[in-house]
Design a protein around this motif. Structure first.
Motif, PDB file in Angstrom:
ATOM      1  N   GLU A   1      10.057 -21.531  -7.816  1.00  0.00           N
ATOM      2  CA  GLU A   1      11.400 -21.877  -8.268  1.00  0.00           C
ATOM      3  C   GLU A   1      12.214 -20.594  -8.424  1.00  0.00           C
ATOM      4  N   VAL A   2      13.484 -20.679  -8.102  1.00  0.00           N
ATOM      5  CA  VAL A   2      14.356 -19.503  -8.140  1.00  0.00           C
ATOM      6  C   VAL A   2      15.473 -19.729  -9.149  1.00  0.00           C
ATOM      7  N   VAL A   3      15.676 -18.778 -10.030  1.00  0.00           N
ATOM      8  CA  VAL A   3      16.773 -18.810 -10.994  1.00  0.00           C
ATOM      9  C   VAL A   3      17.905 -17.938 -10.451  1.00  0.00           C
ATOM     10  N   ILE A   4      19.079 -18.526 -10.301  1.00  0.00           N
ATOM     11  CA  ILE A   4      20.233 -17.781  -9.809  1.00  0.00           C
ATOM     12  C   ILE A   4      20.887 -17.082 -11.000  1.00  0.00           C
ATOM     13  N   ASP A   5      20.685 -15.756 -11.090  1.00  0.00           N
ATOM     14  CA  ASP A   5      21.146 -15.026 -12.270  1.00  0.00           C
ATOM     15  C   ASP A   5      22.060 -13.857 -11.930  1.00  0.00           C
ATOM     16  N   GLY A   6      22.484 -13.759 -10.674  1.00  0.00           N
ATOM     17  CA  GLY A   6      23.396 -12.688 -10.283  1.00  0.00           C
ATOM     18  C   GLY A   6      22.730 -11.410  -9.847  1.00  0.00           C
ATOM     19  N   SER A   7      21.415 -11.323  -9.946  1.00  0.00           N
ATOM     20  CA  SER A   7      20.716 -10.093  -9.575  1.00  0.00           C
ATOM     21  C   SER A   7      20.699  -9.853  -8.068  1.00  0.00           C
ATOM     22  N   ASN A   8      20.860 -10.906  -7.293  1.00  0.00           N
ATOM     23  CA  ASN A   8      20.911 -10.809  -5.837  1.00  0.00           C
ATOM     24  C   ASN A   8      22.270 -11.330  -5.388  1.00  0.00           C
ATOM     25  N   GLU A   9      23.168 -10.422  -4.980  1.00  0.00           N
ATOM     26  CA  GLU A   9      24.540 -10.821  -4.654  1.00  0.00           C
ATOM     27  C   GLU A   9      24.591 -11.801  -3.483  1.00  0.00           C
ATOM     28  N   LYS A  10      23.767 -11.578  -2.469  1.00  0.00           N
ATOM     29  CA  LYS A  10      23.767 -12.453  -1.304  1.00  0.00           C
ATOM     30  C   LYS A  10      23.339 -13.858  -1.705  1.00  0.00           C
ATOM     31  N   LEU A  11      22.288 -13.931  -2.508  1.00  0.00           N
ATOM     32  CA  LEU A  11      21.779 -15.226  -2.966  1.00  0.00           C
ATOM     33  C   LEU A  11      22.802 -15.903  -3.880  1.00  0.00           C
ATOM     34  N   GLN A  12      23.436 -15.117  -4.749  1.00  0.00           N
ATOM     35  CA  GLN A  12      24.436 -15.658  -5.674  1.00  0.00           C
ATOM     36  C   GLN A  12      25.598 -16.288  -4.911  1.00  0.00           C
ATOM     37  N   LYS A  13      26.125 -15.589  -3.910  1.00  0.00           N
ATOM     38  CA  LYS A  13      27.256 -16.109  -3.133  1.00  0.00           C
ATOM     39  C   LYS A  13      26.864 -17.352  -2.359  1.00  0.00           C
ATOM     40  N   TRP A  14      25.686 -17.322  -1.753  1.00  0.00           N
ATOM     41  CA  TRP A  14      25.196 -18.494  -1.003  1.00  0.00           C
ATOM     42  C   TRP A  14      25.109 -19.708  -1.914  1.00  0.00           C
ATOM     43  N   HIS A  15      24.594 -19.522  -3.117  1.00  0.00           N
ATOM     44  CA  HIS A  15      24.473 -20.618  -4.071  1.00  0.00           C
ATOM     45  C   HIS A  15      25.845 -21.124  -4.485  1.00  0.00           C
ATOM     46  N   GLU A  16      26.781 -20.220  -4.795  1.00  0.00           N
ATOM     47  CA  GLU A  16      28.124 -20.631  -5.206  1.00  0.00           C
ATOM     48  C   GLU A  16      28.843 -21.393  -4.102  1.00  0.00           C
ATOM     49  N   ASP A  17      28.582 -21.030  -2.855  1.00  0.00           N
ATOM     50  CA  ASP A  17      29.246 -21.684  -1.723  1.00  0.00           C
ATOM     51  C   ASP A  17      28.700 -23.087  -1.445  1.00  0.00           C
ATOM     52  N   ASN A  18      27.474 -23.383  -1.917  1.00  0.00           N
ATOM     53  CA  ASN A  18      26.816 -24.611  -1.471  1.00  0.00           C
ATOM     54  C   ASN A  18      26.373 -25.584  -2.563  1.00  0.00           C
ATOM     55  N   TYR A  19      26.274 -25.152  -3.821  1.00  0.00           N
ATOM     56  CA  TYR A  19      25.605 -26.006  -4.801  1.00  0.00           C
ATOM     57  C   TYR A  19      26.376 -27.284  -5.136  1.00  0.00           C
ATOM     58  N   LYS A  20      27.663 -27.334  -4.820  1.00  0.00           N
ATOM     59  CA  LYS A  20      28.439 -28.543  -5.088  1.00  0.00           C
ATOM     60  C   LYS A  20      28.347 -29.568  -3.956  1.00  0.00           C
ATOM     61  N   SER A  21      27.804 -29.169  -2.828  1.00  0.00           N
ATOM     62  CA  SER A  21      27.737 -30.053  -1.650  1.00  0.00           C
ATOM     63  C   SER A  21      26.389 -30.762  -1.599  1.00  0.00           C
ATOM     64  N   ARG A  22      26.420 -32.077  -1.668  1.00  0.00           N
ATOM     65  CA  ARG A  22      25.188 -32.861  -1.658  1.00  0.00           C
ATOM     66  C   ARG A  22      24.406 -32.620  -0.378  1.00  0.00           C
ATOM     67  N   GLY A  23      23.099 -32.407  -0.520  1.00  0.00           N
ATOM     68  CA  GLY A  23      22.244 -32.239   0.649  1.00  0.00           C
ATOM     69  C   GLY A  23      21.379 -31.004   0.533  1.00  0.00           C
ATOM     70  N   MET A  24      20.851 -30.577   1.687  1.00  0.00           N
ATOM     71  CA  MET A  24      19.985 -29.404   1.734  1.00  0.00           C
ATOM     72  C   MET A  24      20.720 -28.234   2.361  1.00  0.00           C
TER      73      MET A  24
END
Length: 403
Positions: free
Chosen positions: A168-191
């Motif tokens: 499991e991955v916690v999005i905490d801002g430590s990885n900027e690339k991962l943080q942006k990817w999560h912000e861009d997609n977490y509201k969109s239903r699906g994978m």
């Protein structure tokens, strides 16, 4: 049939290719012919497939003749596909499928959303081929260069599923690339997925919910076919007074080593939807068990008392008053024998967030059928069950013909 352990991707799955930009359906609708290649053999079809909402739809004859499944269509629009231990139930015009699988005596039932609804075109019934074939154990892909669906059974399936270790991955801002990817997609239903430094990150989102209390968990990641990872997630809802009215986006992120994985499939089981449908159907069955307690030929005062006692907690006040004023429109016991014993449900459709349409039959019996288990008569019935003030209740009943 080879003795394979096959895990078909659930009907709501999304299939992604990591190393290319391949899309598994042609964009938009088209009048061009669509090819079907089954186990390396081209299939000649009398009725051409077509594309709807980026999914290829085929006629039921293809499901029967080429995939070897039983396929039937009822007058109320229900489509049933059965092969070995798998049963799929679609409804024309509706974007969902009910899947029932029997694995070693354990039955799994899921109701999932699909991208393209089955439909009638001319005199033919068409269903989305990917959702059918994958649940029957095939690998399905789209070759855009030749505008064809490629279906493979058995030979290319692995004989044993391999669990893939994941974190499991916690999005905490430590990885900027991962943080942006999560912000861009977490509201969109699906994978959604991201490949980074030898890891595959998978985000599964349930989309927008209007209350808190939802929890999404990724349960497992499994290699179900060569180079194909299958991610299974479960969405649950904890009811209670603590649940606040708020916009939320339930989601979960995991990561696993890329290794040889090239494709990702997923399904998300909505426990709330399954539990909710069961609750609604139980209300209808409870209502059906009380029909014999209401004698429609009783004196007016006794009839109203009986309706209030037996129907009052199951139907809306407006519907109850309507029946009291016009008993001829109400269900109940019209003669001493046969009497209405129960309601058998034929179909259950969620038509909105707060409403179900239930169709079935009032089953009537005499003492003979009561003992033997037979049926003296049955009558069509349609019921609307709505969520009003947080409670599911029958809001409308339509009586049909005797069969």
């Amino acid at each position: 049939m080879k003795n394979l352990i096959k895990k078909a991707a659930a009907a709501g799955l999304c299939c992604a290719v990591l190393t290319t930009n391949t899309v598994y359906a042609a964009p938009g609708n088209t009048a061009d012919n669509i090819g079907i290649k089954l186990n390396n053999q081209w299939v000649q079809m009398e009725v051409n497939p077509f594309i709807e909402n980026d999914r290829t739809l085929v006629g039921l004859d293809f499901i029967r003749d080429e995939l070897g499944a039983e396929a039937s269509f009822s007058k109320d629009g229900k489509i049933t596909v059965v092969k070995e231990y798998t049963e799929l139930e679609f409804q024309t015009g509706k974007n969902y499928v009910k899947i029932q699988k029997n694995h070693g005596g354990s039955v799994l039932v899921e109701t999932l959303e699909i991208d393209a609804a089955p439909q009638m075109a001319g005199n033919e019934i068409f269903v989305p081929v990917r959702y059918v074939a994958e649940n029957l154990g095939a690998e399905v892909s789209w070759d855009n260069s030749i505008r064809s669906v490629i279906i493979k059974f058995d030979d290319d399936l692995i004989t044993v599923e391999r669990p893939i270790s994941f974190e499991e991955v916690v999005i905490d801002g430590s990885n900027e690339k991962l943080q942006k990817w999560h912000e861009d997609n977490y509201k969109s239903r699906g994978m959604h997925f991201l490949e980074d430094k030898g890891w595959i990150y998978v985000l599964i989102s349930a989309g927008e919910k209007t209350t808190a209390g939802y929890s999404l968990k990724i349960d497992s990641v499994t290699e179900v076919a060569p180079m194909t990872a299958y991610v299974h997630a479960t969405l649950t809802y904890a009811e209670g007074d603590f649940v606040a009215q708020a916009i939320t986006y339930p989601n979960a992120v995991v990561k696993f080593e890329k290794a040889n994985i090239e494709k990702i499939q997923y399904d998300m089981v909505d426990k709330e939807l399954i539990d909710e449908a069961a609750k609604v159907e139980n209300i209808v069955r409870g209502f059906g068990s009380r029909l014999k307690m209401v004698s429609l030929l009783a004196p007016d005062k006794l009839l109203k008392e009986s309706m209030n006692e037996n129907y009052g907690k199951l139907v809306t006040k407006e519907l109850l008053e309507k029946w009291m004023n016009n008993p001829s429109e109400a269900p109940g016991r019209a003669v001493s024998s046969p009497w209405p014993e129960r309601i058998d449900i034929e179909s259950s459709e969620k038509v909105s967030d707060n409403k179900y349409k239930i169709k079935g039959y009032i089953i009537e019996v005499t003492s003979v059928e009561k003992a033997s288990g037979g049926i003296a008569a049955k009558r069509e019935i349609s019921l609307d069950v709505e969520k009003i003030g947080g409670t599911w209740i029958i809001s409308n009943v339509e009586l049909g013909n005797y069969q």
